[in-house]
Enzyme design. Structure first.
Site, PDB file in Angstrom:
ATOM      1  N   ASN A 249       0.882  -1.175   0.000  1.00 20.38           N
ATOM      2  CA  ASN A 249       0.000   0.000   0.000  1.00 20.38           C
ATOM      3  C   ASN A 249       0.913   1.216   0.000  1.00 20.38           C
ATOM      4  OD1 ASN A 249      -1.798   2.060   0.453  1.00 20.38           O
ATOM      5  ND2 ASN A 249      -2.200   1.522   2.598  1.00 20.38           N
TER       6      ASN A 249
ATOM      7  N   LYS B 141       0.184   4.237  -0.243  1.00 20.90           N
ATOM      8  CA  LYS B 141      -0.437   5.453   0.301  1.00 20.90           C
ATOM      9  C   LYS B 141      -0.167   6.623  -0.664  1.00 20.90           C
ATOM     10  CE  LYS B 141       0.326   3.629   4.869  1.00 20.90           C
ATOM     11  NZ  LYS B 141      -0.054   3.803   6.252  1.00 20.90           N
TER      12      LYS B 141
ATOM     13  N   HIS C  63      -9.594   1.334   4.566  1.00 16.40           N
ATOM     14  CA  HIS C  63      -8.336   1.530   5.289  1.00 16.40           C
ATOM     15  C   HIS C  63      -8.605   2.465   6.475  1.00 16.40           C
ATOM     16  CE1 HIS C  63      -4.253   2.713   6.282  1.00 16.40           C
ATOM     17  NE2 HIS C  63      -3.850   1.636   5.619  1.00 16.40           N
TER      18      HIS C  63
ATOM     19  N   GLU D 122      -7.037   4.851   7.632  1.00 13.46           N
ATOM     20  CA  GLU D 122      -6.801   6.272   7.364  1.00 13.46           C
ATOM     21  C   GLU D 122      -8.029   6.894   6.704  1.00 13.46           C
ATOM     22  OE1 GLU D 122      -3.048   5.803   5.342  1.00 13.46           O
ATOM     23  OE2 GLU D 122      -2.127   5.228   7.245  1.00 13.46           O
TER      24      GLU D 122
ATOM     25  N   GLU E  81      -5.735  -4.832  10.297  1.00 16.66           N
ATOM     26  CA  GLU E  81      -4.728  -3.799  10.503  1.00 16.66           C
ATOM     27  C   GLU E  81      -5.030  -3.041  11.792  1.00 16.66           C
ATOM     28  OE1 GLU E  81      -2.650  -2.747   6.529  1.00 16.66           O
ATOM     29  OE2 GLU E  81      -4.254  -1.340   6.904  1.00 16.66           O
TER      30      GLU E  81
ATOM     31  N   GLY F 201       2.090   2.279  10.631  1.00 22.31           N
ATOM     32  CA  GLY F 201       3.031   3.385  10.479  1.00 22.31           C
ATOM     33  C   GLY F 201       3.706   3.793  11.777  1.00 22.31           C
TER      34      GLY F 201
ATOM     35  N   SER G 212       3.084  -2.216  10.376  1.00 20.60           N
ATOM     36  CA  SER G 212       4.521  -2.267  10.658  1.00 20.60           C
ATOM     37  C   SER G 212       5.150  -3.626  10.363  1.00 20.60           C
ATOM     38  CB  SER G 212       4.803  -1.818  12.099  1.00 20.60           C
ATOM     39  OG  SER G 212       4.379  -0.486  12.282  1.00 20.60           O
TER      40      SER G 212
ATOM     41  N   GLY H 197       2.681  -1.223   4.246  1.00 22.72           N
ATOM     42  CA  GLY H 197       2.737   0.205   3.955  1.00 22.72           C
ATOM     43  C   GLY H 197       4.160   0.666   3.700  1.00 22.72           C
ATOM     44  N   GLY H 198       4.764   1.271   4.710  1.00 20.73           N
ATOM     45  CA  GLY H 198       6.093   1.872   4.565  1.00 20.73           C
ATOM     46  C   GLY H 198       7.120   0.987   3.878  1.00 20.73           C
TER      47      GLY H 198
HETATM   48  C1  PEP Z   1      -0.906   0.240   5.848  1.00 20.57           C
HETATM   49  O1  PEP Z   1      -1.005   1.446   5.741  1.00 20.57           O
HETATM   50  O2  PEP Z   1      -1.748  -0.494   5.290  1.00 20.57           O
HETATM   51  C2  PEP Z   1       0.200  -0.298   6.638  1.00 20.57           C
HETATM   52  C3  PEP Z   1       0.143  -1.546   7.014  1.00 20.57           C
HETATM   53  O3  PEP Z   1       1.221   0.569   6.930  1.00 20.57           O
HETATM   54  P1  PEP Z   1       2.640   0.223   7.638  1.00 20.57           P
HETATM   55  O4  PEP Z   1       3.124  -1.089   7.072  1.00 20.57           O
HETATM   56  O5  PEP Z   1       3.520   1.359   7.269  1.00 20.57           O
HETATM   57  O6  PEP Z   1       2.371   0.112   9.097  1.00 20.57           O
END
Ligand code: PEP
Length: 258
Positions: A12, A14, A99, A101, A171, A177, A215, A236-237
């Site tokens: 993802n 973002k 999501h 967010e 999640e 994040g 994470s 994500g990251g």
């Molecule tokens: C996400 O935004 O779906 C996510 C899992 O982010 P991160 O891996 O950065 O925690």
């Protein structure tokens, strides 16, 4: 004995990326994914303006691509929205919905997420339905109540056949994040709960892929993916760095093999 399901790892992005850096990332991911065994599927959900670029660089590769949200409508006077059929025009096969967010910053309700899931399925895409609790909700002991309600709202709007086509991503909001992942035990416990909830919808739904997100890093991916009800990850990251993302995809390989 737990069932051996295929793994799915989806990035993802973002609101990150620009044309030049995307090209390097997409090419590296496509090349690396080509070396993974067939039981590990890989995808990336990119910002909508980069769908065309993703299509041109990923077509013919092992990597699927998609969007991070869709409109609850198929077309019309909804300025700024992107409809699921528009993503299909660019070869997308995946769409994240719900999501945290979007639930937090855009006030998306469980009901709206369910409607978006319907639009995604109607367009022929695979919805990745995100559910997860906040830290306060976890500390209050209401994790199962929260994720159960989020999932039920979606399942209530779908037939068994439709529900069998979704992917669910657990999640925990406090892990996204933050660098603070759920432990494999914490994640597995919620996944087992969600699996039972899916199974109650019908036999065909029991095996939908259940991804963990929050994470996930090269260091913790293998341990998470080894859990019996964790079928991969929403990343994500770490999906913005080809090397990290590919190590995470490889971790899924290990857990399929072992
Ligand atoms: C996400 O935004 O779906 C996510 C899992 O982010 P991160 O891996 O950065 O925690």
């Amino acid at each position: 004995m737990s069932k051996q399901r295929a793994k799915l790892v989806v990035g993802n992005w973002k609101m990150h990326g620009r044309l030049a850096e995307n090209a390097v990332l997409l090419q590296a991911v496509a090349q690396g994914a080509g070396e993974l065994p067939a039981q590990v599927r890989v995808g990336v959900c990119v910002p909508s303006p980069y769908l065309a670029q993703s299509q041109s660089l990923l077509e013919g590769s092992r990597v699927a691509w998609g969007v991070q949200d869709v409109s609850a409508f198929t077309h019309g006077a909804y300025t700024g929205e992107v409809a699921a059929p528009m993503a299909v025009d660019f070869g997308a096969t995946l769409a994240i919905v719900g999501h945290s967010e979007r639930r937090a910053y855009h006030r998306e309700s469980a009901e709206l997420v369910a409607v978006k899931t319907q639009r995604v399925l109607e367009a022929g895409l695979t919805p990745i339905v995100c559910v997860g609790e906040t830290l306060e909700e976890r500390e209050a002991g209401s994790t199962e109540q929260v994720v159960g309600m989020q999932l039920d709202e979606v399942l209530a709007k779908l037939s068994e056949q439709e529900a069998a086509r979704i992917v669910v991503a657990y999640e925990p909001v406090w892990a996204i994040g933050t660098g603070k992942s759920a432990s494999s035990e914490q994640a597995q416990a919620v996944h087992a709960f969600l699996r039972a909830r899916l199974a109650a919808k019908g036999a065909a739904v029991a095996d939908v892929p259940l991804l963990y997100g929050g994470s996930v890093k090269p260091e913790n991916a293998e341990e998470l993916f080894r859990q019996p009800d964790i079928d991969g990850g929403l990343i994500g990251g770490a999906s913005l760095k080809a090397q990290d993302f590919l190590v995470i995809c490889k971790a899924a390989t290990t857990s399929v093999a072992g």
